[in-house]
Scaffold this motif. Structure first.
Motif, PDB file in Angstrom:
ATOM      1  N   LYS A  96       0.840  -1.330  -0.010  1.00  0.00           N
ATOM      2  CA  LYS A  96       0.085  -0.094   0.047  1.00  0.00           C
ATOM      3  C   LYS A  96       1.053   1.310  -0.026  1.00  0.00           C
ATOM      4  N   HIS A  97       1.893   1.079   0.891  1.00  0.00           N
ATOM      5  CA  HIS A  97       2.747   2.372   0.698  1.00  0.00           C
ATOM      6  C   HIS A  97       3.582   2.595  -0.390  1.00  0.00           C
ATOM      7  N   ALA A 100       1.019   3.981  -2.881  1.00  0.00           N
ATOM      8  CA  ALA A 100       0.699   5.664  -2.740  1.00  0.00           C
ATOM      9  C   ALA A 100       1.878   6.155  -3.119  1.00  0.00           C
ATOM     10  N   THR A 105      -4.138   4.164  -5.259  1.00  0.00           N
ATOM     11  CA  THR A 105      -4.536   3.488  -4.312  1.00  0.00           C
ATOM     12  C   THR A 105      -5.009   2.181  -4.413  1.00  0.00           C
TER      13      THR A 105
END
Length: 148
Positions: A96-97, A100, A105
């Motif tokens: 997710k990081h 991002a 997303t």
């Protein structure tokens, strides 16, 4: 034909999934060993004596086939919780990081949906003008109003 297959295999998503599965398999083996050799003896010791583990004998004494072993179930539950926590914190959170930072997303909340009045399917995007399942025209969703 082979070029198309190579392109399919080299897609970023497929490679990411393959690496994630290999890592998950390695963690699975490690966590299974932890539950078998650390958690199971602790749970079995809670039963005390020379029993088969934490549970009850349903049939003949000493018959492992009729032994209701709650200790193994508790160990499997602990294994599952630890495994899911490891997968989340080692694979999902960094992914997710990373996404991002790329401006994408990942694992976000699903968008608003509405229900088709004709076929009652509940998975239509709120902005859809036709139903995906029955192809009926959908009334437009007013901005700010909650979809049905």
């Amino acid at each position: 034909m082979l070029k198309g297959f190579k392109n399919f295999l080299m897609r970023g998503d497929l490679v990411t999934i393959a690496v994630g599965l290999v890592i998950a398999l390695a963690f699975s083996t490690l966590i299974k060993a932890f539950t078998d050799y650390v958690i199971n003896p602790i749970v079995s010791r809670l039963q005390g004596g020379a029993s088969l583990g934490l549970g009850w004998q349903l049939g003949d004494e000493g018959n492992e086939a009729t032994y209701l072993d709650l200790g193994q179930f508790i160990s499997a539950l602990i294994y599952f919780v630890i495994f899911m926590a490891v997968i989340y914190f080692v694979i999902v959170v960094p992914y997710k990081h990373y996404q991002a930072r790329r401006g994408v997303t990942a694992f976000g909340e699903p968008g608003p949906v509405k229900t088709c009045p004709a076929c009652l399917s509940e998975d239509l995007p709120a902005a859809a003008s036709k139903c995906l399942h029955c192809a009926t025209e959908q009334p437009p969703t007013v901005a700010g109003a909650s979809p049905v």
